[in-house]
Design an enzyme around this catalytic site. Structure first.
Site, short mmCIF file in Angstrom:
data_model
loop_
_atom_site.label_atom_id
_atom_site.label_comp_id
_atom_site.label_asym_id
_atom_site.label_seq_id
_atom_site.Cartn_x
_atom_site.Cartn_y
_atom_site.Cartn_z
N ASN A 440 0.96 -1.37 0.16
CA ASN A 440 0.02 0.29 -0.04
C ASN A 440 0.86 1.23 -0.09
O ASN A 440 1.84 1.58 -0.10
CB ASN A 440 -0.95 0.37 1.04
N HIS A 442 2.47 3.46 1.86
CA HIS A 442 3.77 3.49 2.37
C HIS A 442 5.14 2.11 1.55
O HIS A 442 6.54 2.92 1.89
CB HIS A 442 4.23 2.39 4.20
N CYS A 443 4.58 0.98 0.97
CA CYS A 443 4.96 0.53 0.48
C CYS A 443 5.73 0.84 -0.54
O CYS A 443 7.22 1.13 -2.04
CB CYS A 443 4.43 -0.23 0.01
N VAL A 444 4.87 1.65 -1.55
CA VAL A 444 5.02 3.33 -2.34
C VAL A 444 5.47 4.19 -2.30
O VAL A 444 5.96 4.65 -3.89
CB VAL A 444 3.60 2.93 -3.95
#
Length: 451
Positions: A440, A442-444
């Site tokens: 999501n 934070h991951c991107v």
């Protein structure tokens, strides 16, 4: 370019520096003058040698800014930028560097345009609007650099043509997980920012990695450092993703045992040896281990999906009160660990429970038709539960970029985080199209500190 006052730890007055001819042959006369930056910028700007003295508190910041501007203007090509970037084999902690907290000031944020058909439905058709919405929210308070491969850079330039604070960098990657493939940045007390280039192996390599080829992803951190004018620490001996660590900026790192001790990362190292690597490269004094992350998280349960700092010794933890939900036992174990722990300064943690979506979010049959998996890539199936969590938010200089899932707990997540960050605006982003990719917001995203 003005000459500042006296420098610490150097016996030479400024007048000696400014009257010395720093050519390639004589640059060894003083180890404090950075020969690479000097040889790169002096012919263009006519800057005196003292401008490039490493004893200047702002030397690294100024040189990095010049490098970025020269690359953007086309005066330096990519190879020249890489040559001007230093790659260090030393240890950041020994040189006074630390990983700052995400809520400390940023220079900007790195993202990657989503196109991989095995991650993003219909080659990114559904995810791209969500990425663009998140990028524009972040760009209201900090610069965004959006990476794209050569085949997509033109379209991405067109998408953001009207956004003056979003810049497209032509850097090709295997996928769009900027948190995990981008550099982890560390800072020192003089305002110098450097990247750490970890080894990336697609979350488990040949043991349980998610795709078979990750060479471009593994090269991304160093390419980003070159493009942004940052020096870089070589940590390619150690497998780590940015989403597997959280820092309070004051000596404490959060991580999960499920991820960092997994067989697909650094199986030859003991837990104590892994702790030492984190301390060496992140300037930490203590690692606080949580047993588990989010149920069915294919990263081996990254910490950034289950627990995040909102202040010193203060965290949010993904939570459910439903004891029949498989997440309950995982979150309970992490809560027990946090309540038993203290941080590097001896403080006990304040834990705020952030609910997970009330209804599990699963891959639909319709969504399954939108994937195109390549050989060796992890596949999905209809009904598969996705690792949805509101903890997977990004802290920008002015906002909280928060995923929303069309769930009854969406509004509660907005309320809780709005109360915890009263000085920042909460930006709710419909993010199911990012979640079906496996992560999501934070991951991107990957922050670049201001230093």
């Amino acid at each position: 370019l003005t000459v500042p006052g006296p420098r610490p730890h150097c016996p030479l007055p400024w007048s000696r520096c400014s009257t010395t001819s720093w050519t390639t042959a004589s640059r060894s006369s003083c180890s404090n003058v950075d020969p690479y930056y000097y040889s790169t910028f002096q012919p263009v700007f006519g800057a005196p040698a003292e401008f490039f003295c490493k004893m200047r508190p702002d030397a690294g910041v100024r040189a990095a800014s010049l490098l970025y501007l020269l690359g953007k203007s086309g005066i330096l090509n990519k190879k020249q930028q890489e040559n001007a970037m230093h790659t260090f084999s030393t240890l950041p902690a020994a040189e006074g560097f630390r990983m700052p907290a995400e809520y400390e000031p940023h220079r900007g944020c790195v993202m990657i345009w989503p196109v991989r058909p095995g991650s993003w439905l219909y080659g990114g058709r559904d995810a791209q609007p969500a990425f663009a919405q998140a990028a524009r929210a972040i760009a209201e308070s900090e610069t965004v650099w959006m990476l794209a491969g050569p085949a997509d850079a033109g379209a991405v330039q067109a998408e953001f043509a009207g956004d003056e604070n979003i810049h497209v960098l032509t850097i090709e990657t295997d996928d769009a997980w900027a948190r995990d493939v981008g550099p982890t940045c560390v800072v020192d007390d003089h305002g110098t920012v450097r990247g750490v280039d970890w080894q990336f192996n697609a979350w488990g390599g040949m043991v349980d990695g998610l795709y078979a080829h990750w060479e471009k992803d593994n090269a991304a951190a160093r390419a980003i450092c070159a493009a942004l004018g940052m020096d870089c620490y070589d940590a390619q001996h150690f497998v780590l993703e940015g989403g597997s660590i959280h820092s309070d900026g004051e000596g404490t790192i959060l991580a999960t045992e499920a991820c960092l001790l997994s067989r697909g990362r650094n199986p030859e190292l003991s837990r104590a040896e892994i702790e030492q690597e984190l301390k060496n490269y992140l300037g930490a004094q203590k690692i606080v281990w949580l047993p588990r992350g989010i149920y069915n998280d294919e990263t081996n349960e990254h910490v950034d999906n289950v627990c995040a700092y909102v202040g010193p010794a203060e965290v949010v933890l993904a939570w459910t009160e439903d004891e029949n939900d498989p997440q309950y036992a995982l979150s309970r174990a992490s809560l027990d660990a946090l309540e038993a722990a203290t941080d590097a300064k001896g403080r006990h943690f304040t834990v705020h429970k952030l609910p997970i979506p009330a209804k599990p979010i699963c891959v639909t049959e319709e969504e399954l038709q939108g994937y195109a998996f390549e050989e060796g890539e992890d596949t999905r199936e209809a009904g598969e539960r996705l690792a949805a969590s509101y903890v997977n938010f990004y802290i920008s200089n002015g906002g909280i970029i928060l995923p929303q899932f069309g769930d009854e707990n969406d509004a509660e997540a907005v309320r809780i985080l709005g109360g915890l960050f009263p000085g920042r605006r909460v930006y709710p982003i419909p993010a199911r199209s990012i979640l079906v990719g496996g992560g999501n917001i934070h991951c991107v995203t990957q922050q670049i500190p201001r230093g």
